[in-house]
Design a protein around this motif. Structure first.
Motif, PDB file in Angstrom:
ATOM      1  N   ARG A 143      -3.674  11.520  16.073  1.00  0.00           N
ATOM      2  CA  ARG A 143      -3.678  10.418  15.102  1.00  0.00           C
ATOM      3  C   ARG A 143      -3.379  10.937  13.695  1.00  0.00           C
ATOM      4  N   ALA A 144      -3.989  12.061  13.337  1.00  0.00           N
ATOM      5  CA  ALA A 144      -3.742  12.631  12.012  1.00  0.00           C
ATOM      6  C   ALA A 144      -2.267  12.968  11.835  1.00  0.00           C
ATOM      7  N   GLN A 145      -1.655  13.496  12.860  1.00  0.00           N
ATOM      8  CA  GLN A 145      -0.236  13.828  12.777  1.00  0.00           C
ATOM      9  C   GLN A 145       0.621  12.569  12.644  1.00  0.00           C
ATOM     10  N   ILE A 146       0.283  11.531  13.385  1.00  0.00           N
ATOM     11  CA  ILE A 146       1.028  10.269  13.307  1.00  0.00           C
ATOM     12  C   ILE A 146       0.917   9.677  11.902  1.00  0.00           C
ATOM     13  N   TRP A 147      -0.290   9.687  11.332  1.00  0.00           N
ATOM     14  CA  TRP A 147      -0.457   9.213   9.952  1.00  0.00           C
ATOM     15  C   TRP A 147       0.381  10.044   8.992  1.00  0.00           C
ATOM     16  N   ALA A 148       0.353  11.371   9.145  1.00  0.00           N
ATOM     17  CA  ALA A 148       1.095  12.243   8.237  1.00  0.00           C
ATOM     18  C   ALA A 148       2.596  11.961   8.313  1.00  0.00           C
ATOM     19  N   GLU A 149       3.059  11.621   9.485  1.00  0.00           N
ATOM     20  CA  GLU A 149       4.483  11.305   9.658  1.00  0.00           C
ATOM     21  C   GLU A 149       4.835   9.922   9.127  1.00  0.00           C
ATOM     22  N   GLY A 150       3.809   9.144   8.747  1.00  0.00           N
ATOM     23  CA  GLY A 150       4.059   7.850   8.134  1.00  0.00           C
ATOM     24  C   GLY A 150       3.895   6.659   9.031  1.00  0.00           C
ATOM     25  N   ASP A 151       3.420   6.866  10.250  1.00  0.00           N
ATOM     26  CA  ASP A 151       3.263   5.768  11.193  1.00  0.00           C
ATOM     27  C   ASP A 151       1.782   5.444  11.382  1.00  0.00           C
ATOM     28  N   THR A 152       1.484   4.502  12.273  1.00  0.00           N
ATOM     29  CA  THR A 152       0.114   4.104  12.588  1.00  0.00           C
ATOM     30  C   THR A 152      -0.135   4.333  14.071  1.00  0.00           C
ATOM     31  N   PRO A 153      -1.227   4.999  14.447  1.00  0.00           N
ATOM     32  CA  PRO A 153      -1.507   5.244  15.866  1.00  0.00           C
ATOM     33  C   PRO A 153      -1.618   3.921  16.641  1.00  0.00           C
ATOM     34  N   ASN A 154      -1.011   3.880  17.803  1.00  0.00           N
ATOM     35  CA  ASN A 154      -1.033   2.657  18.609  1.00  0.00           C
ATOM     36  C   ASN A 154      -2.388   2.399  19.257  1.00  0.00           C
ATOM     37  N   ASP A 155      -3.227   3.436  19.324  1.00  0.00           N
ATOM     38  CA  ASP A 155      -4.519   3.261  20.002  1.00  0.00           C
ATOM     39  C   ASP A 155      -5.648   2.860  19.046  1.00  0.00           C
ATOM     40  N   LEU A 156      -5.313   2.545  17.781  1.00  0.00           N
ATOM     41  CA  LEU A 156      -6.286   2.048  16.825  1.00  0.00           C
ATOM     42  C   LEU A 156      -5.883   0.638  16.407  1.00  0.00           C
ATOM     43  N   GLU A 210     -20.940   3.095  14.132  1.00  0.00           N
ATOM     44  CA  GLU A 210     -21.469   1.739  14.267  1.00  0.00           C
ATOM     45  C   GLU A 210     -20.829   0.780  13.268  1.00  0.00           C
ATOM     46  N   PHE A 211     -20.044   1.315  12.338  1.00  0.00           N
ATOM     47  CA  PHE A 211     -19.458   0.487  11.299  1.00  0.00           C
ATOM     48  C   PHE A 211     -18.103  -0.062  11.744  1.00  0.00           C
ATOM     49  N   PRO A 212     -17.665  -1.183  11.171  1.00  0.00           N
ATOM     50  CA  PRO A 212     -16.363  -1.752  11.543  1.00  0.00           C
ATOM     51  C   PRO A 212     -15.242  -0.744  11.270  1.00  0.00           C
ATOM     52  N   GLN A 213     -14.333  -0.640  12.214  1.00  0.00           N
ATOM     53  CA  GLN A 213     -13.201   0.256  12.039  1.00  0.00           C
ATOM     54  C   GLN A 213     -11.997  -0.553  11.574  1.00  0.00           C
ATOM     55  N   ILE A 214     -11.515  -0.224  10.393  1.00  0.00           N
ATOM     56  CA  ILE A 214     -10.330  -0.872   9.839  1.00  0.00           C
ATOM     57  C   ILE A 214      -9.272   0.214   9.713  1.00  0.00           C
ATOM     58  N   ALA A 215      -8.299   0.202  10.588  1.00  0.00           N
ATOM     59  CA  ALA A 215      -7.337   1.304  10.678  1.00  0.00           C
ATOM     60  C   ALA A 215      -6.025   1.012   9.964  1.00  0.00           C
ATOM     61  N   ASP A 216      -5.988  -0.059   9.185  1.00  0.00           N
ATOM     62  CA  ASP A 216      -4.765  -0.396   8.457  1.00  0.00           C
ATOM     63  C   ASP A 216      -4.510   0.604   7.333  1.00  0.00           C
ATOM     64  N   VAL A 217      -3.263   1.035   7.186  1.00  0.00           N
ATOM     65  CA  VAL A 217      -2.873   1.950   6.117  1.00  0.00           C
ATOM     66  C   VAL A 217      -2.509   1.123   4.890  1.00  0.00           C
ATOM     67  N   THR A 218      -3.165   1.370   3.765  1.00  0.00           N
ATOM     68  CA  THR A 218      -2.972   0.550   2.574  1.00  0.00           C
ATOM     69  C   THR A 218      -2.569   1.354   1.340  1.00  0.00           C
TER      70      THR A 218
END
Length: 268
Positions: free
Chosen positions: A214-227, A176-184
């Motif tokens: 998604r976890a794999q995409i983050w680990a590879e250094g990218d951001t999932p396109n579906d978030l 229910e909380f806001p989803q902020i998917a930006d990698v910082t």
């Protein structure tokens, strides 16, 4: 050679009565639950530190009971985050790091500083709070994550502050909380909260596949396109990922985490 990024997956805590007989064997002594869970999962988020200080002996015991490559994330104390003026949190933050948490040594993962859903973004005050968070103590790198739960944080200014201080913004999934998917930061911290009584592993297989991907995409250094993200994508750099199955139908959370580990390992 650069160290290969890792994906750590787990749940919140290890003491929960409904897990006895559904996840833990009925014959397992309660004092061996951490030992058991740490062999099934790769990380646990310690929640008790949010409510009060733990003894150094407890951190030592937890470190010694878990496998060599296991990692704990630790909740920062509410006395630091549940304040009207965050700039006054310095003493609580110092007391927390002096309480024995560093006894986890190489098993110390990120610190999750969680804020109440009523806490709104105030740029000046948050900048002062982030400046209080240590990046290193006694030669040990400290990774800080902040879990914000108010829509006012869906702001490029907030994300710029997080990047400036190298702090990760906790990604709230299926909640229910806001989803902020930006990698910082140089790591990603996600908490997914959508397990339900059916199916027996808490999530449909398709949803588990999505989170593992998604976890794999983050680990590879990218951001999932579906978030959805708010600011421009961060530079592509391999990152450690910490993903926890939290809340929801808690009885199934360990099973969902195990299913995610199996999927993530196939993708690595």
């Amino acid at each position: 050679m650069p160290r290969k990024p890792r994906i750590f997956i787990g749940v919140g805590g290890w003491t929960y009565e409904p897990w006895r007989g559904s996840f833990y064997p009925e014959s397992l002594p309660q004092k061996r639950e951490l030992e058991y869970m740490s062999r099934a999962l790769t990380s646990i988020e310690i929640n008790g530190t949010y409510y009060g200080s733990q003894k150094p002996e407890s951190f030592i015991k937890w470190r010694e009971e878990t496998p060599e490559d296991f990692v704990f994330s630790v909740k920062g104390p509410r006395f630091a985050t549940n304040r009207r003026v965050l700039a006054e949190s310095g003493e609580s933050i110092e007391r927390f790091f002096g309480s024995g948490v560093l006894e986890l040594k190489d098993k110390l993962g990120p610190i999750n500083w969680q804020f109440m859903a009523t806490k709104k973004f105030d740029a000046e005050d948050f900048a002062k709070f982030l400046a209080l968070l240590p990046k290193e103590i006694g030669g040990r790198t400290i990774r800080n994550a902040i879990e914000v739960r108010h829509d006012s944080f869906r702001s490029p200014e907030f994300l710029a502050l997080a990047r400036e201080h190298g702090v990760a913004v906790v990604i709230a999934g299926d909640s229910e909380f806001p989803q902020i998917a930006d990698v910082t930061a140089d790591f990603v911290y996600a908490r997914i909260m959508g397990t339900k009584e059916k199916p027996k592993i808490g999530y449909p297989a398709k949803t588990l596949d999505q989170w593992a991907e998604r976890a794999q995409i983050w680990a590879e250094g990218d951001t999932p396109n579906d978030l959805e993200t708010i600011s421009p994508k961060a530079a592509k750099t391999p990152r450690d990922v910490f993903l926890y199955v939290i809340s929801g139908f808690k009885e199934h959370n360990p099973h969902a985490a195990i299913a995610l580990i199996e999927r993530a390992e196939k993708k690595i």
